[in-house]
Design an enzyme around this catalytic site. Structure first.
Site, mmCIF file in Angstrom:
data_model
loop_
_atom_site.group_PDB
_atom_site.id
_atom_site.type_symbol
_atom_site.label_atom_id
_atom_site.label_comp_id
_atom_site.label_asym_id
_atom_site.label_seq_id
_atom_site.Cartn_x
_atom_site.Cartn_y
_atom_site.Cartn_z
ATOM 1 N N HIS A 175 -5.252 -9.134 5.379
ATOM 2 C CA HIS A 175 -5.538 -7.798 5.246
ATOM 3 C C HIS A 175 -6.039 -7.106 3.879
ATOM 4 O O HIS A 175 -5.669 -6.046 3.227
ATOM 5 C CB HIS A 175 -3.564 -5.984 5.142
ATOM 6 N N HIS A 233 0.956 -1.076 0.281
ATOM 7 C CA HIS A 233 0.158 0.097 -0.173
ATOM 8 C C HIS A 233 1.177 1.162 0.159
ATOM 9 O O HIS A 233 1.713 1.177 0.758
ATOM 10 C CB HIS A 233 -0.859 0.125 1.476
ATOM 11 N N HIS A 267 0.152 3.356 13.525
ATOM 12 C CA HIS A 267 -0.955 3.410 12.279
ATOM 13 C C HIS A 267 -1.934 4.344 12.987
ATOM 14 O O HIS A 267 -3.819 3.254 12.750
ATOM 15 C CB HIS A 267 -0.997 2.022 12.071
ATOM 16 N N ASP A 326 0.956 3.865 1.396
ATOM 17 C CA ASP A 326 1.153 4.928 2.711
ATOM 18 C C ASP A 326 2.435 3.846 3.574
ATOM 19 O O ASP A 326 2.809 4.368 4.607
ATOM 20 C CB ASP A 326 0.403 5.015 3.507
ATOM 21 N N HIS A 327 2.927 2.421 3.231
ATOM 22 C CA HIS A 327 4.060 2.059 3.673
ATOM 23 C C HIS A 327 4.665 1.693 2.578
ATOM 24 O O HIS A 327 6.237 1.261 2.795
ATOM 25 C CB HIS A 327 3.360 0.757 4.039
HETATM 26 ZN ZN LIG Z 1 -2.637 -0.752 4.423
#
Ligand SMILES: [Zn+2]
Ligand SMILES: [Zn+2]
Lengths: 312, 312
Positions: A140, A65, A269, A67-68
């Site tokens: 996830h 993802h 997070h 944001d990582h």
């Molecule tokens: Zn994620």
């Protein structure tokens, strides 16, 4: 050994919390830093710490993802620009190699160091004399790994007083005995190492999970861990939202820490919907289930002393 | 119309200057914002301004070096997350489509708005009733475009006093006359629009160049421009370095502005080797050649009023 959080927010950057990145500082243990995830702006956050990018030895990406992940090409490029010459090994889910190769080639970025990319599968992904890293898949909605970093047990302390009573002088013999070798003195006395060395010092275990719903793999990765870093995107009451978006609540994170018999839990997070006051509330929710719960903040440092696992 | 600089540094982010991004705010003119380049952290910089990502209508990338590009996937993703629904058109050199498509697909990012990607070639790349954008290739060792944004001339002012003297009352007739229509009054008088409307108001021209060495294309793009945004990675004395790295010095930028007969020059893409004091020195060097030279700073706003090109 310490953890420093570089970004503790969820999804998109906010003024209070940047997107995810976590530094495991192993400066005393191996003179290096291991990075977990690299959301956009990770290199900017590093500018405000004492971390030197050239010290980064390994980078573990939990899942792809944005944001990582989106801070990774810039970080790799800047590390080169800033004189980083030592090899970096990058671990991450399948797809990371293509993403990095295209990001670097399209921008005509040529690294001055060797970048070794390993696409991860479950199991032991790294092991040397001092550390082992294992990965398991979480839940996830996209491949998301949790990483368990095990420091191997260290030799026990040399019982210096006891040894000196036998007449051995500090010097090369001390070192041999500490390293487990038996030694025969000039007068013929046998000094058995095991009599003069304390019990082995237990190594620490750090478990850093990617984004996930509550799941068995999380508990397994965190079993008897010294520190568990767990996402807590939502407050305890939002388990329906957490389920829908494949994330966890504070309470679910605390339950995992409890079931796994972790020593400490660090929540990160955190959704931007919670301000700093509500952040305190989040950690209180977790503490009701698992007392040793802490809340991550950008730039916050959590020391992980050996005494945490070697109580006297 | 105004320019707001979001990142004014060169190569890698620094505390004082982030990597390149420039917002051309066309809020009065078309209710939207056009972005030029999007280095890593552009969305973070935007958090500290009044700019709303959903207002971003077009994004122009000058070249694919990471310090102009790596913030783009995160910006596009966050715009969706923050409720942006209007289409965005992205312009950039060949390769940008693949980079964006892979960045979004690998991170499983699904935009809630239509993203239209146009790989640029030289010439007119956009034109509507109010604006035209032209691109030419500069000299930077990688394909690097300069963009010339031309605002079309606006209708002249209605000469209200003169019109009222003829007995015409404010109302629908005023509008027709302003829009160039002739009108016959009830008493049969012919009112010729051209007699009651001032000369057309000249539109503004903004020229934003990607990284470049001194070159003819830069001068051509900047011809009679209202504002020229030009990189000045190096101080005046560093022309050898500038040549080696395909960049410009302050003096080269000022010479281009002078040859092109620009109204104003804004220097940006300043190397981190120069602190703020030395930054002032940089602009002084440029002023010796081209008086109307200014230095960009992160977050600094430069208004571009119509009066700049319509002197009375
Ligand atoms: Zn994620
Ligand atoms: Zn460049």
């Amino acid at each position: 050994m310490e953890l420093q959080f570089l970004g503790t927010g969820a999804g998109i950057p906010a003024k209070l919390r940047n997107v995810t990145s976590i530094a495991l500082k192993l400066l005393e243990e191996r003179g290096s830093i291991w990075l977990f995830d690299a959301g956009e702006g990770t290199q900017h956050q590093i500018l405000h710490t004492s971390i030197k990018p050239k010290r980064i030895e390994k980078i573990f990406i939990t899942h792809l993802h944005g944001d990582h992940l989106y801070g990774l090409p810039g970080l790799l490029a800047s590390r080169s620009f800033q004189g980083g010459e030592a090899q970096v090994t990058l671990y991450g889910p399948k797809g990371i190699k293509e993403y990095i190769e295209i990001s670097l080639s399209i921008s005509q970025t040529y690294l001055k160091y060797d970048l070794h990319i390993e696409e991860v599968t479950e199991g032991t992904i790294f092991e040397d004399d001092a550390f082992k890293v294992e990965a398991l898949m979480l839940e996830h909605g996209i491949v998301s790994y949790g990483y368990r970093i095990t420091e191997k047990d260290l030799p026990g302390k040399l019982l210096v007083d006891k040894l000196q009573q036998t007449g051995v002088k500090p010097g090369p013999e001390f070192k041999k005995i500490k390293n487990g070798e038996d030694v025969i003195l000039e007068d013929g006395t046998l000094i058995q190492s095991s009599d003069f060395v304390g019990p082995p010092i237990k190594g620490r275990i750090v478990t850093i999970l990617g984004d996930t719903k509550e799941c068995e793999a999380a508990i397994k990765l965190a079993e008897n861990t010294t520190v568990l870093v767990h996402e807590a995107t939502f407050a305890g009451g939002e388990s329906a939202l957490a389920k829908e978006y494949f994330h966890s609540t504070t309470i679910q994170a605390a339950n995992t820490a409890k079931k796994a018999k972790a020593e400490q839990l660090i929540l990160t997070h955190i959704s931007a919907r919670y301000d700093s006051l509500q952040g305190n509330q989040l950690v209180e929710e977790a503490k009701e289930i698992f007392m040793e719960s802490y809340l991550a903040e950008d730039f916050k440092v959590f020391p992980i002393p050996l005494s945490l696992v070697n109580r006297e």
